[in-house]
Design an enzyme around this catalytic site. Structure first.
Site, PDB file in Angstrom:
ATOM      1  N   CYS A 200     -11.007   6.448  22.357  1.00 15.68           N
ATOM      2  CA  CYS A 200      -9.803   7.267  22.174  1.00 15.68           C
ATOM      3  C   CYS A 200      -9.112   7.424  23.521  1.00 15.68           C
ATOM      4  CB  CYS A 200     -10.186   8.658  21.660  1.00 15.68           C
ATOM      5  SG  CYS A 200     -11.255   8.625  20.218  1.00 15.68           S
TER       6      CYS A 200
ATOM      7  N   ARG B  35      -5.879   2.483  23.109  1.00 17.28           N
ATOM      8  CA  ARG B  35      -7.309   2.860  23.059  1.00 17.28           C
ATOM      9  C   ARG B  35      -7.712   3.338  21.673  1.00 17.28           C
ATOM     10  NH1 ARG B  35      -9.642   3.726  28.079  1.00 17.28           N
ATOM     11  NH2 ARG B  35     -11.129   5.147  27.159  1.00 17.28           N
TER      12      ARG B  35
ATOM     13  N   TRP C 218      -9.454   6.903  17.786  1.00 14.76           N
ATOM     14  CA  TRP C 218     -10.065   5.801  17.051  1.00 14.76           C
ATOM     15  C   TRP C 218     -11.273   6.408  16.360  1.00 14.76           C
ATOM     16  CZ3 TRP C 218     -14.494   2.332  17.623  1.00 14.76           C
ATOM     17  CH2 TRP C 218     -14.404   1.222  16.769  1.00 14.76           C
TER      18      TRP C 218
ATOM     19  N   ASN D 118     -13.582  12.083  23.336  1.00 15.08           N
ATOM     20  CA  ASN D 118     -13.808  10.650  23.169  1.00 15.08           C
ATOM     21  C   ASN D 118     -15.306  10.461  23.168  1.00 15.08           C
ATOM     22  OD1 ASN D 118     -13.689   7.867  23.108  1.00 15.08           O
ATOM     23  ND2 ASN D 118     -13.317   7.653  25.306  1.00 15.08           N
ATOM     24  N   GLY D 119     -15.824   9.714  22.169  1.00  8.75           N
ATOM     25  CA  GLY D 119     -17.257   9.440  22.157  1.00  8.75           C
ATOM     26  C   GLY D 119     -17.912   9.908  20.876  1.00  8.75           C
TER      27      GLY D 119
ATOM     28  N   GLU E  70     -14.195 -18.620  20.159  1.00  8.76           N
ATOM     29  CA  GLU E  70     -13.132 -17.726  20.663  1.00  8.76           C
ATOM     30  C   GLU E  70     -11.846 -17.948  19.877  1.00  8.76           C
ATOM     31  OE1 GLU E  70     -13.023 -15.193  22.283  1.00  8.76           O
ATOM     32  OE2 GLU E  70     -10.942 -14.943  22.901  1.00  8.76           O
TER      33      GLU E  70
ATOM     34  N   LYS F  88      -9.916 -14.972  17.738  1.00  7.18           N
ATOM     35  CA  LYS F  88      -8.505 -14.627  17.950  1.00  7.18           C
ATOM     36  C   LYS F  88      -7.725 -14.669  16.649  1.00  7.18           C
ATOM     37  CE  LYS F  88      -8.243 -13.339  22.077  1.00  7.18           C
ATOM     38  NZ  LYS F  88      -9.613 -12.888  21.945  1.00  7.18           N
TER      39      LYS F  88
ATOM     40  N   GLU G 144      -8.875 -11.677  14.388  1.00 11.25           N
ATOM     41  CA  GLU G 144      -8.526 -10.302  14.778  1.00 11.25           C
ATOM     42  C   GLU G 144      -7.013 -10.110  14.833  1.00 11.25           C
ATOM     43  OE1 GLU G 144      -9.751  -9.003  18.648  1.00 11.25           O
ATOM     44  OE2 GLU G 144      -9.539 -10.969  19.521  1.00 11.25           O
TER      45      GLU G 144
ATOM     46  N   HIS H 135     -24.004 -29.839   8.515  1.00 12.93           N
ATOM     47  CA  HIS H 135     -25.219 -29.179   7.984  1.00 12.93           C
ATOM     48  C   HIS H 135     -24.872 -27.982   7.117  1.00 12.93           C
ATOM     49  CE1 HIS H 135     -27.767 -31.705  10.469  1.00 12.93           C
ATOM     50  NE2 HIS H 135     -26.962 -31.472  11.482  1.00 12.93           N
TER      51      HIS H 135
ATOM     52  N   LYS I  25      -9.368  -1.175  21.705  1.00 13.86           N
ATOM     53  CA  LYS I  25      -9.465  -2.002  22.913  1.00 13.86           C
ATOM     54  C   LYS I  25     -10.875  -1.993  23.486  1.00 13.86           C
ATOM     55  CE  LYS I  25      -8.192  -4.734  26.129  1.00 13.86           C
ATOM     56  NZ  LYS I  25      -8.097  -6.175  25.765  1.00 13.86           N
TER      57      LYS I  25
END
Ligand code: AGP
Length: 609
Positions: free
Chosen positions: A2, A27, A75, A101-102, A482, A486, A489, A505, A604
């Site tokens: 947050c 955030r 968040w 935050n947390g 990667e 991308k 997300e 396979h 983030k």
């Protein structure tokens, strides 16, 4: 994760706090709120679900006065993102406002006790417990009250608190998560990171583990949980607000993609000596201990994990020391064999990712050497490691990491070369040659960025795909992972990366006529085998998008679309191959009208396990 802001000064607090929250919205953006203390001594709280713009509408209609305030952009970890669970959370009487935050791990027991003592709990958050604990313990010294409450909390938190009866002070407290103080003239600030207040002051100070801050207009006091004053260094923030703004681009991600040449140049800067060799003074691990290292673990999450995978190839190649790359969230739970002979490299842009931080703590407890590779100075992971190698990208605001990933890969190369240099597994001339090659990379990335027309033209086609596969061999494989991440997300499209040799396979069953397959072609001894894999998928109807370095024509005949990047040694190819995939994912998200900088459900930095 947050965003948190606190302010005491002479300006209208709501304006300062809201400006800070706008800069911290990356955030977390489930909901937001502010609390201000008005001239009549009332604590006025406004909070609203959704992005900050929703709160702004509320405040436009009812703008609170006052020069003291706190704010939060959330968040969600506990409780759905709605008005009731938005911060600030308050006590029964509305005298106490808390932003957090947390995760407070013992919040259920605390809430149960509070309810037994008659408190009315109105939200589903863990944070509300703190407001009620302060309510029942406040006896005139808010800092002392907060210190006592912190002693009863387990878990990770940054708390910023205001009380109606404490008119001139805002209190901050931190455990495990970031909190910085902005030191102004006749005004002072608290924030999750400096971006929130650098428009007002660039003089800052990090609040350390289990410390409590008293923020007043004319000064700041920081103590430990027993009330003992603690020393701390102030530092000057060399980022200006422009660096943290979009610089004329529509999205931060676009800006940050373009900043990649500079990110690499700055990450290399100052680390090559006049002798052409590496001088990593920040690697505060003695040469003797470096020579005693018998194994390396790289722990990270998401894109940082992919950087670590590239690091494995480089470090093993140059040092012949075995390297294991681990998802940080799994590392400590499998009871890895880690000891004094082990170097653990924790890769984290934010330096606050809880999974990675806990992996660091586990490694430290096992007496391993821990090196943080991070972009955030003073971050928790950096401070809890034996040493930190910073990637020097400047603020990376877009949730989808780009410049930090490329800089992390460069940092991996630097660590590998440094270990090889100290251990003598590569002679100095070879190290110099590699460093010379790396110094060419910024220009090669800049050249790559000029060639993105063909990949942008594919965005419409990819936007309609049901799924997209990415394949590569050797260091092309981490880039396949990667590229898939991308696209997932940013465009919310099902995408998977595979080692090209693995496709037959099982995953090849996913191929239908028209399925896009992105092929990362690094000019390598494996090129012929990669071509076989391209033919295998094409024979089943795949549309192949081949990203290849100049001069590598091996897969070209089988490419429905061919994107060229400049030639470079195959080990450095990830630094160039990654760029078209970043651009592709960004363009597809734009075609789909999605929020490029703040994709749904993400934040983030994920500061919860
Ligand atoms: C990257 O695009 C993602 N947003 C995410 O996977 C990120 O890399 C991961 O959460 C790790 O973050 P960190 O580097 O700050 O630890």
């Amino acid at each position: 994760m947050c965003g948190i802001v606190g302010y005491v000064g002479e300006q209208q607090a709501v304006e300062v706090v809201m400006d800070g929250l706008r800069r911290l919205e990356y955030r977390g953006y489930d909901s937001a709120g502010v609390a201000t203390r008005d001239p009549d001594g009332r604590l006025v709280v406004h909070r609203k679900a959704g992005k900050l713009v929703n709160l702004e509408k509320v405040l436009d209609a009812d703008t609170p006065a006052g020069t003291l305030g706190i704010g939060h952009t959330r968040w969600a970890t506990h409780g759905a993102p709605n008005d009731r669970n938005a911060h600030p959370q308050v006590d029964c009487s509305g005298a106490v406002a808390v932003v957090h935050n947390g995760t407070i791990e013992n919040f259920e027991a605390l809430l149960a006790g509070l309810e037994e003592r008659g408190h009315a709990i109105t939200s589903e958050t863990d944070t509300e417990a703190v407001a009620h604990l302060i309510e029942e313990r406040y006896a005139g010294d808010l800092a002392e009250t907060v210190r006592g409450v912190c002693k009863d909390l387990t878990g990770s938190f940054v708390l910023v608190v205001t009380h109606r009866d404490a008119p001139d002070v805002v209190i901050g407290a931190r455990r495990n998560l970031p909190l910085v103080v902005g030191l102004g003239e006749g005004e002072n600030f608290l924030a999750s990171d400096v971006t929130a207040f650098i428009a007002h002051t660039r003089t800052a100070r990090v609040v350390d583990q289990d410390q409590v801050v008293e923020l007043r207009r004319d000064g700041v006091t920081i103590t430990d949980l027993d009330g003992n004053a603690v020393d701390g260094e102030t530092f000057t923030v060399d980022w200006d607000t422009a660096a943290a703004e979009k610089g004329g681009y529509r999205f931060f991600m676009e800006k940050e993609i373009q900043e990649q040449p500079l990110a690499v140049r700055d990450t290399l800067g100052g680390r090559l000596g006049a002798d052409g060799l590496l001088h990593l003074d920040e690697l505060a691990i003695s040469d003797e201990d470096v020579r005693g290292i018998e194994q390396v673990f790289i722990v990270a999450c998401g894109s940082s994990y992919h950087s670590g995978l590239v690091g494995k190839y480089a470090i093993e190649r140059w040092t012949r020391v075995p390297v294991q790359v681990e998802m940080a969230s799994e590392f400590r739970y499998r009871d890895p064999v880690v000891g004094r002979n082990t170097l653990v490299i924790a890769v984290s842009q934010s330096g606050e990712t809880a999974d990675t931080l806990e992996a660091v703590r586990h490694a430290r407890a096992q007496k391993a050497w821990v090196l943080a590779v991070t972009n955030t100075v003073g971050s928790t992971i950096a401070r809890e490691s034996d040493a930190a190698l910073y990637t020097r990208c400047g603020p990376e605001v877009a949730v989808a990491s780009t410049k930090a990933v490329i800089a992390q890969i460069v940092a991996m190369y630097l660590v590998g070369l440094y270990l090889a240099q100290l251990r003598g597994t590569r002679d100095p001339d070879e190290v110099r040659a590699h460093l010379h090659d790396l110094q060419q990379i910024p220009d090669l990335i800049a050249e790559t960025l000029t060639r993105m027309g063909p990949i942008r033209a594919l965005a419409g086609e990819i936007a309609e795909a049901k799924r997209v596969l990415f394949i590569g061999r050797h260091v092309g494989y981490p880039m396949a992972l990667e590229g898939a991440l991308k696209l997932k997300e940013l465009a919310y499209i099902s995408a998977e990366g595979f080692p090209a040799g693995e496709i037959k396979h099982g995953p090849i069953a996913l191929i239908e006529p028209g399925t896009p397959v992105v092929v990362l072609a690094t000019r390598h001894a494996l090129s012929a085998k990669l071509v076989n894999n391209v033919q295998e998928v094409r024979a089943r109807g795949a549309r192949t998008i081949v990203i290849a370095t100049d001069g590598d024509d091996s897969a070209a005949p089988y490419a429905d679309h061919l994107v060229r990047v400049p030639d470079t040694k195959s080990l450095y190819a990830p630094l160039l191959l990654i760029v078209p995939m970043q651009v592709l994912a960004c363009e597809v998200a734009k075609v789909l009208g999605l929020d490029v900088d703040q994709p749904r459900n993400l934040a983030k930095s994920v500061t919860v396990e």
